[in-house]
Design an enzyme around this catalytic site. Structure first.
Site, PDB file in Angstrom:
ATOM      1  N   LYS A 155     -43.965  -4.571  50.166  1.00  0.00           N
ATOM      2  CA  LYS A 155     -45.184  -5.347  50.208  1.00  0.00           C
ATOM      3  C   LYS A 155     -44.534  -6.534  51.072  1.00  0.00           C
ATOM      4  CE  LYS A 155     -49.448  -5.656  48.162  1.00  0.00           C
ATOM      5  NZ  LYS A 155     -50.088  -4.545  47.774  1.00  0.00           N
ATOM      6  N   GLY A 173     -64.082 -10.859  41.527  1.00  0.00           N
ATOM      7  CA  GLY A 173     -63.774 -10.708  42.713  1.00  0.00           C
ATOM      8  C   GLY A 173     -64.807  -9.811  43.360  1.00  0.00           C
ATOM      9  N   TYR A 174     -65.027 -10.400  44.711  1.00  0.00           N
ATOM     10  CA  TYR A 174     -66.059  -9.565  45.604  1.00  0.00           C
ATOM     11  C   TYR A 174     -65.482  -9.660  47.042  1.00  0.00           C
ATOM     12  CZ  TYR A 174     -70.865  -7.615  45.240  1.00  0.00           C
ATOM     13  OH  TYR A 174     -71.842  -6.862  45.160  1.00  0.00           O
ATOM     14  N   GLY A 175     -64.293  -9.292  47.114  1.00  0.00           N
ATOM     15  CA  GLY A 175     -63.685  -8.962  48.348  1.00  0.00           C
ATOM     16  C   GLY A 175     -63.787  -7.362  48.775  1.00  0.00           C
ATOM     17  N   ASN A 176     -62.924  -6.888  49.458  1.00  0.00           N
ATOM     18  CA  ASN A 176     -63.190  -5.542  49.750  1.00  0.00           C
ATOM     19  C   ASN A 176     -63.277  -4.643  48.805  1.00  0.00           C
ATOM     20  OD1 ASN A 176     -61.285  -2.656  50.531  1.00  0.00           O
ATOM     21  ND2 ASN A 176     -62.785  -3.482  52.407  1.00  0.00           N
ATOM     22  N   ALA A 177     -62.432  -4.816  47.652  1.00  0.00           N
ATOM     23  CA  ALA A 177     -62.335  -3.924  46.348  1.00  0.00           C
ATOM     24  C   ALA A 177     -63.690  -4.052  45.575  1.00  0.00           C
ATOM     25  CB  ALA A 177     -61.187  -3.878  45.705  1.00  0.00           C
ATOM     26  N   GLY A 178     -64.115  -5.145  45.366  1.00  0.00           N
ATOM     27  CA  GLY A 178     -65.195  -5.708  44.346  1.00  0.00           C
ATOM     28  C   GLY A 178     -66.494  -5.297  44.907  1.00  0.00           C
TER      29      GLY A 178
HETATM   30  N1  GLU Z   1     -52.830  -3.028  49.546  1.00  0.00           N
HETATM   31  C1  GLU Z   1     -53.258  -1.850  49.020  1.00  0.00           C
HETATM   32  C2  GLU Z   1     -52.657  -1.648  47.832  1.00  0.00           C
HETATM   33  O1  GLU Z   1     -52.031  -2.510  47.034  1.00  0.00           O
HETATM   34  C3  GLU Z   1     -52.968  -0.836  50.170  1.00  0.00           C
HETATM   35  C4  GLU Z   1     -51.617  -0.321  50.362  1.00  0.00           C
HETATM   36  C5  GLU Z   1     -51.431   0.567  51.699  1.00  0.00           C
HETATM   37  O2  GLU Z   1     -52.498   0.998  52.027  1.00  0.00           O
HETATM   38  O3  GLU Z   1     -50.477   0.820  52.066  1.00  0.00           O
HETATM   39  O4  GLU Z   1     -52.458  -0.576  47.369  1.00  0.00           O
END
Ligand code: GLU
Length: 417
Positions: A108, A220-225
């Site tokens: 990360k 949360g209303y970003g990409n996932a939300g």
């Molecule tokens: N950031 C995303 C996660 O936490 C995707 C990570 C990725 O695609 O490598 O799973």
């Protein structure tokens, strides 16, 4: 909140691992290896700001474990980023890729910055500066970043381009989550939520809950939300509340996810959406809904509020939204938690598909991506269920047991000398 102050996310990640290690009687030597990141790089990134001054930003890349393959995981831009958060997220990536049985490890990255206060030009220079510093440990066979909190396909495009300068040619497999015209994958933009939707569908089957007319709230209303709101809405469920970092809105009669999305695009927030009442982020978590989707940041459901969560299913689209104390309380109260590194693994799973397409130079259509994603998520969901039954533990510990045993086996087979 005492628990919040006491525990940082990395200590939480270690506690979760310790609990699984005890349940599965993990070899103490392998346990010791898995408690710490393999490698981390701390960098300072000078950026020329639009007003001509120079600012120096702190950044990190943590490569947690590569026993099963190259490290994989997103990069976050956040004002409150810390090395311990990045360490925790890198550990969770290791368990996530292993749980999905992808031939990848976990990593990360993070930069301490406030992207909301930066221009596009400043963000571009910051993204490129990060790769100039960290590029030496990246590569399709070493470590492959992706989007996460406040980073997006454009940021990935800049990073891929900067890496191309370091190598002398374009290497699309160095990052995933890229825009389609430069080697992105169909379905990657909505993959986290799509994968989460498949796990919610399976959890609903298990609990004999019909998604049709089920109520849900999204933090949360970003990409996932915003995508999970759409997918559950399309399945007939009713969105009653959503929030973002500025606050939340509620309408018991139901909210139209696309209209809320448009309002957020135009005004910068879901707040003040016409026809809805204001609600705070903590209030949203405690609503009487069937499905609660935390899709923002870590440490939202804690020992303090877990006793008041009313949802039947908590689908963790965010990484680390629930603390260990909260986990115990939710499990005791019979709330079904779909743990983060299962629930939100659709993102990295389609990232893996993107990487495979980049390496093979052959691109798939959306239906192929989605069919494989469905199969991977569904299989992992039931693997976790079987482990939960076998060891009589909560789903998170069960997911750990499955994931950790895979990483441990890879370490044993490769050997330590
Ligand atoms: N950031 C995303 C996660 O936490 C995707 C990570 C990725 O695609 O490598 O799973």
């Amino acid at each position: 909140m005492a628990e919040k102050q006491k525990l940082n996310p990395f200590q939480i990640a270690q506690q979760q691992l310790d609990r699984a290690a005890e349940v599965m009687k993990l070899d103490p030597g392998i346990h010791a290896i898995l408690r710490e990141p393999m490698r981390e790089l701390h960098v300072s990134i000078p950026v020329r700001m639009d007003d001509g001054t120079i600012r120096v930003f702190k950044g990190f890349r943590v490569q947690y474990n590569d026993a099963r393959g190259p490290c994989k995981g997103g990069i976050r831009f956040h004002p409150e980023e810390t090395i311990d958060t990045v360490r925790a997220l890198a550990a969770w990536m290791t368990w996530k890729t292993a749980l999905m049985d992808l031939p990848l490890g976990g990593g990360k990255g993070g930069i301490i910055c406030n992207p909301k206060e930066m221009s596009m030009g400043e963000l571009e220079r910051l993204s490129r500066g990060y790769v100039d510093q960290v590029g030496r440990i990246l590569g399709p066979e070493k470590d492959i970043p992706a989007p996460d909190v406040y980073t997006n396909p454009q940021v990935m495009a800049w990073m891929a381009d900067e890496y191309a300068k370091l190598r002398g040619y374009y290497v699309p497999g160095v990052v995933t989550g890229k825009p389609l015209p430069i080697g992105g994958s169909e379905g990657r933009d909505s993959a986290t939520a799509k994968g989460a939707f498949y796990t919610i569908r399976e959890a609903a089957k298990k609990l004999k809950l019909s998604l049709h007319n089920a109520t849900f709230a999204v933090q949360g209303y970003g990409n996932a939300g915003r995508f999970i709101a759409r997918f559950l809405h399309d399945a007939g469920a009713k969105l009653v509340a959503v929030s973002d970092s500025r606050g939340g809105i509620i309408n018991r009669a139901g909210l139209d996810p696309q209209a809320v999305e448009k309002h957020k695009r135009e005004t910068g927030s879901v707040v003040d959406f016409p026809g809805a009442t204001s609600i705070s982020n903590p209030e949203l978590l405690e609503l009487d809904v069937d499905i609660l989707c935390p899709a923002a940041l870590e440490n939202q459901i804690t020992g303090e509020n877990a006793g008041r969560i009313q949802a039947k299913i908590v689908a963790e689209l965010a990484n680390g939204p629930t603390t260990p104390q909260a986990d115990l309380i939710l499990h005791e109260r019979g709330v079904f938690v779909i743990p983060d590194f299962l629930c939100n693994a659709g993102g990295v799973t389609v990232s893996y598909f993107e990487w495979v397409q980049n390496l093979s130079n052959f691109y798939w259509d959306l239906s192929h991506v989605q069919a494989l994603l469905d199969k991977t998520m569904t299989q992992s969901f039931w693997e976790v269920e079987r482990a939960a039954d076998k060891y009589r533990v909560d789903p998170r510990t069960a997911a750990y047991v499955v994931a950790v045993s895979r990483v441990a086996e890879a370490i044993r087979l490769r050997g330590i000398a």
